[in-house]
Design an enzyme around this catalytic site. Structure first.
Site, PDB file in Angstrom:
ATOM      1  N   HIS A  76       0.691  -1.285  -0.039  1.00 21.46           N
ATOM      2  CA  HIS A  76      -0.013   0.237  -0.078  1.00 21.46           C
ATOM      3  C   HIS A  76       1.065   1.400   0.067  1.00 21.46           C
ATOM      4  O   HIS A  76       1.607   1.278   1.027  1.00 21.46           O
ATOM      5  CB  HIS A  76      -0.927   0.050   1.357  1.00 21.46           C
ATOM      6  N   TYR A 205      -9.116   6.303   6.898  1.00 22.07           N
ATOM      7  CA  TYR A 205      -9.245   6.584   8.116  1.00 22.07           C
ATOM      8  C   TYR A 205     -10.249   7.828   8.230  1.00 22.07           C
ATOM      9  O   TYR A 205      -9.755   8.916   7.906  1.00 22.07           O
ATOM     10  CB  TYR A 205      -7.788   7.093   8.977  1.00 22.07           C
ATOM     11  N   PRO A 294      -4.655   0.790  18.441  1.00 22.39           N
ATOM     12  CA  PRO A 294      -4.343   0.429  17.231  1.00 22.39           C
ATOM     13  C   PRO A 294      -4.285   1.374  15.932  1.00 22.39           C
ATOM     14  O   PRO A 294      -3.940   1.154  15.088  1.00 22.39           O
ATOM     15  CB  PRO A 294      -5.316  -0.956  16.890  1.00 22.39           C
ATOM     16  N   LYS A 298       0.925   0.142  14.837  1.00 18.06           N
ATOM     17  CA  LYS A 298       2.353   0.051  15.489  1.00 18.06           C
ATOM     18  C   LYS A 298       2.596  -1.261  16.185  1.00 18.06           C
ATOM     19  O   LYS A 298       3.706  -1.442  16.329  1.00 18.06           O
ATOM     20  CB  LYS A 298       2.607   1.350  16.379  1.00 18.06           C
ATOM     21  N   TYR A 386       4.138   6.330   9.934  1.00 18.30           N
ATOM     22  CA  TYR A 386       3.068   5.077   9.281  1.00 18.30           C
ATOM     23  C   TYR A 386       3.931   4.073   8.894  1.00 18.30           C
ATOM     24  O   TYR A 386       3.882   3.006   9.144  1.00 18.30           O
ATOM     25  CB  TYR A 386       2.012   5.530   8.826  1.00 18.30           C
TER      26      TYR A 386
HETATM   27  C1  LIG Z   1      -7.749  -6.124  16.974  1.00 22.21           C
HETATM   28  C2  LIG Z   1      -6.185  -5.694  16.806  1.00 22.21           C
HETATM   29  C3  LIG Z   1      -5.799  -4.950  15.541  1.00 22.21           C
HETATM   30  C4  LIG Z   1      -4.214  -4.677  15.504  1.00 22.21           C
HETATM   31  N1  LIG Z   1      -3.986  -4.129  14.442  1.00 22.21           N
HETATM   32  C5  LIG Z   1      -2.418  -3.815  14.400  1.00 22.21           C
HETATM   33  C6  LIG Z   1      -1.854  -3.354  13.114  1.00 22.21           C
HETATM   34  O1  LIG Z   1      -2.448  -3.034  11.998  1.00 22.21           O
HETATM   35  N2  LIG Z   1      -0.489  -3.160  13.000  1.00 22.21           N
HETATM   36  C7  LIG Z   1       0.308  -3.451  14.084  1.00 22.21           C
HETATM   37  O2  LIG Z   1       1.571  -3.448  14.120  1.00 22.21           O
HETATM   38  N3  LIG Z   1      -0.291  -4.068  15.337  1.00 22.21           N
HETATM   39  C8  LIG Z   1      -1.766  -4.285  15.281  1.00 22.21           C
HETATM   40  N4  LIG Z   1      -2.224  -4.718  16.583  1.00 22.21           N
HETATM   41  C9  LIG Z   1      -1.413  -5.263  17.756  1.00 22.21           C
HETATM   42  C10 LIG Z   1      -0.652  -6.592  17.434  1.00 22.21           C
HETATM   43  O3  LIG Z   1      -1.569  -7.570  17.193  1.00 22.21           O
HETATM   44  C11 LIG Z   1       0.141  -6.832  18.760  1.00 22.21           C
HETATM   45  O4  LIG Z   1       0.985  -5.684  19.024  1.00 22.21           O
HETATM   46  C12 LIG Z   1       1.063  -7.963  18.479  1.00 22.21           C
HETATM   47  O5  LIG Z   1       0.498  -9.213  18.703  1.00 22.21           O
HETATM   48  C13 LIG Z   1       2.079  -8.179  19.398  1.00 22.21           C
HETATM   49  O6  LIG Z   1       2.928  -9.292  19.287  1.00 22.21           O
HETATM   50  P1  LIG Z   1       3.680 -10.197  20.599  1.00 22.21           P
HETATM   51  O7  LIG Z   1       4.349 -11.311  20.100  1.00 22.21           O
HETATM   52  O8  LIG Z   1       4.300  -9.213  21.435  1.00 22.21           O
HETATM   53  O9  LIG Z   1       2.398 -10.558  21.574  1.00 22.21           O
HETATM   54  P2  LIG Z   1       1.165 -11.596  21.159  1.00 22.21           P
HETATM   55  O10 LIG Z   1       0.646 -11.388  19.785  1.00 22.21           O
HETATM   56  O11 LIG Z   1       0.154 -11.215  22.113  1.00 22.21           O
HETATM   57  O12 LIG Z   1       1.919 -13.143  21.489  1.00 22.21           O
HETATM   58  C14 LIG Z   1       1.922 -13.327  22.995  1.00 22.21           C
HETATM   59  C15 LIG Z   1       1.887 -14.933  22.881  1.00 22.21           C
HETATM   60  O13 LIG Z   1       2.079 -15.384  24.216  1.00 22.21           O
HETATM   61  C16 LIG Z   1       1.164 -16.345  24.743  1.00 22.21           C
HETATM   62  N5  LIG Z   1       1.303 -16.248  26.204  1.00 22.21           N
HETATM   63  C17 LIG Z   1       0.618 -15.300  27.086  1.00 22.21           C
HETATM   64  N6  LIG Z   1       0.857 -15.599  28.108  1.00 22.21           N
HETATM   65  C18 LIG Z   1       1.954 -16.994  28.431  1.00 22.21           C
HETATM   66  C19 LIG Z   1       2.151 -17.689  29.411  1.00 22.21           C
HETATM   67  N7  LIG Z   1       1.970 -17.538  30.639  1.00 22.21           N
HETATM   68  N8  LIG Z   1       2.626 -18.811  28.981  1.00 22.21           N
HETATM   69  C20 LIG Z   1       2.637 -19.083  27.651  1.00 22.21           C
HETATM   70  N9  LIG Z   1       2.540 -18.383  26.689  1.00 22.21           N
HETATM   71  C21 LIG Z   1       1.778 -17.246  27.067  1.00 22.21           C
HETATM   72  C22 LIG Z   1      -0.129 -15.657  24.173  1.00 22.21           C
HETATM   73  O14 LIG Z   1      -0.773 -17.058  23.764  1.00 22.21           O
HETATM   74  C23 LIG Z   1       0.490 -15.450  22.802  1.00 22.21           C
HETATM   75  O15 LIG Z   1       0.463 -16.446  21.653  1.00 22.21           O
HETATM   76  C24 LIG Z   1      -3.494  -5.193  16.585  1.00 22.21           C
HETATM   77  C25 LIG Z   1      -4.140  -5.719  17.866  1.00 22.21           C
HETATM   78  C26 LIG Z   1      -5.429  -6.054  17.795  1.00 22.21           C
HETATM   79  C27 LIG Z   1      -5.842  -6.777  19.055  1.00 22.21           C
END
Ligand SMILES: Cc1cc2nc3c(=O)[nH]c(=O)nc-3n(C[C@H](O)[C@H](O)[C@H](O)COP(=O)(O)OP(=O)(O)OC[C@H]3O[C@@H](n4cnc5c(N)ncnc54)[C@H](O)[C@@H]3O)c2cc1C
Length: 392
Positions: A76, A205, A294, A298, A386
């Site tokens: 995009h 947006y 969101p 980021k 962005y």
């Molecule tokens: C609806 C929505 C839209 C979004 N849109 C965007 C976007 O467009 N762009 C963007 O960059 N970000 C977006 N985000 C944010 C993005 O999804 C998160 O920032 C991202 O998933 C973070 O990754 P992570 O690996 O840090 O954590 P997570 O993806 O949350 O992964 C953490 C993992 O740890 C596991 N876990 C938790 N506790 C334990 C435990 N005690 N023992 C073992 N495993 C555990 C969980 O099961 C999970 O699989 C969005 C979020 C949501 C909810």
């Protein structure tokens, strides 16, 4: 019987942060174990982020984690800011030379899991970390429980908490599950997935007197859209017709392509940064360290930026015995984290209608939006943030 596992890096959480870190460490010859409390199917089917920064795509492709992002994902080159009934395009390559990619987070996770399994790495689903002990020793440990409730202990040279916004690892680093800088917003997003063709080529947006809307895409046949709602709203309370009415009234001038809605949720908005990102031989990355609303897309990208810094620091620590990069990890990561916090807060406050907004607030907001779209400097700031600042 307790199963004791010994590894170099124990990673709690198989989200984008934990899996990418493990993938990059393996390429550097550092073995790791990744655990996640969920099943592979649950992880690969959770719909979350959709927009990848230019640098995130470069990392996925150059590290060999994903080439599908380029073939299945969509580049995009801009977004539309819509207000006062008119759309204003922000041209990313024209302003910054960079773009973003629409490639859903669960596809990134499928690629990373496949790469981990193909590489013979130790990746365990259904394993829940209860706590982390001995952070300030040379042998920190993850105390966990397996799928059959069997006790598991993982001893490692270093432990990484990549366990998302409800992190248990945070307690070992900052002394509590919740300790951090925190802000809650008085609105939320009502999100839907529907079977329909795209309503626009790029994300829209929209700031409207009725509240914010985001018109976003997933594929040629599935679309993701959101509109501002109350944090306490019940996602089941509205009929499909009422949902389309809410969305359409917020994007005048664009005819939304409607279709059956097959998923709906209410997403609350929070900003959070943990007080500490590292203690001894335990560090936090991704949502365990911070959460952003969101609106700026980021969250996942910030997780990738943390991983880039931490992977370099772990390589220095575990291969060269150089502690300086790990000592600098928190300070360096926080620079980008707070920039991203600001951008996410700014996009959120500029585009949403606060419940107590006065006429003054509403007109000031339109003035702010005009200051952005009518100024090359304004558009460039938005486009730089962005598409993502270069990695440190
Ligand atoms: C609806 C929505 C839209 C979004 N849109 C965007 C976007 O467009 N762009 C963007 O960059 N970000 C977006 N985000 C944010 C993005 O999804 C998160 O920032 C991202 O998933 C973070 O990754 P992570 O690996 O840090 O954590 P997570 O993806 O949350 O992964 C953490 C993992 O740890 C596991 N876990 C938790 N506790 C334990 C435990 N005690 N023992 C073992 N495993 C555990 C969980 O099961 C999970 O699989 C969005 C979020 C949501 C909810």
């Amino acid at each position: 019987m307790t199963e004791t596992i010994r590894t170099r890096v124990a990673i709690v959480g198989a989200g984008p942060a934990g899996l990418l870190l493990s993938h990059l460490l393996a390429a550097a010859g550092i073995e790791s174990v990744v655990i996640d409390q969920r099943t592979r199917e649950q992880i690969e089917s959770t719909i979350r982020a959709g927009i990848l920064e230019n640098g995130t795509v470069d990392v996925l492709v150059e590290s060999g984690a994903s080439d599908r992002v380029l073939s299945v994902g969509h580049r995009h080159d801009g977004i539309e800011l819509h207000f006062e009934g008119q759309g204003h395009r922000i041209d990313f390559p024209g302003l910054t030379g960079r773009s973003v990619w629409l490639y859903p987070q669960h596809e990134v996770l499928k690629d990373l899991i496949a790469a981990r399994i193909a590489g013979g790495q130790d990746l365990r689903f259904g394993v829940t970390a209860e706590r982390i002990e001995d952070a300030e020793t040379d042998l920190p440990r993850v105390i966990a429980t397996g799928p059959e409730s069997e006790p598991i202990v993982i001893e490692a040279d270093f432990v990484v908490g990549a366990d998302g916004s409800r992190s248990v690892a945070r307690a070992a680093v900052s002394g509590s599950h919740t300790g951090g800088y925190f802000r809650e917003y008085p609105f939320a997003w009502f999100g839907i997935l529907c079977e329909a063709p795209p309503s626009s080529e790029e994300l829209i947006y929209s700031n409207s007197p009725n509240g914010f809307a985001l018109i976003s895409q997933r594929s040629a046949t599935v679309q993701r859209m959101y509109f501002q709602c109350e944090p306490t709203d019940d996602p089941e309370a509205l009929s499909e017709g009422e949902i389309w009415e809410q969305l359409q009234m917020r994007v005048p001038g664009t005819t939304l392509q409607q279709g059956p809605i097959f998923q709906r949720d209410v997403l609350r908005f929070r900003s959070f940064v943990a007080h500490e990102l590292r203690k001894g031989r335990v560090a936090l990355v991704g949502d365990a360290a911070h959460t952003v609303p969101p609106t700026g897309a980021k969250g996942m990208n910030l997780a990738v930026a943390d991983v880039m810094l931490l992977e370099r620091a772990l390589r220095a620590l575990l291969i060269e015995k150089d502690e300086r990069p790990i000592d600098a990890y928190a300070e360096q990561a926080l620079r980008r984290i707070w920039k991203a916090q600001h951008f996410s807060w700014w996009m959120t406050s500029m585009l949403h209608v606060a419940p107590d907004a006065s006429d003054f607030d509403r007109l000031r907001q339109v003035g702010e939006l005009r200051s952005v779209v009518e100024s090359e400097a304004g558009r460039t700031y938005l486009a730089e943030a962005y598409t993502g600042w270069p990695f440190a």
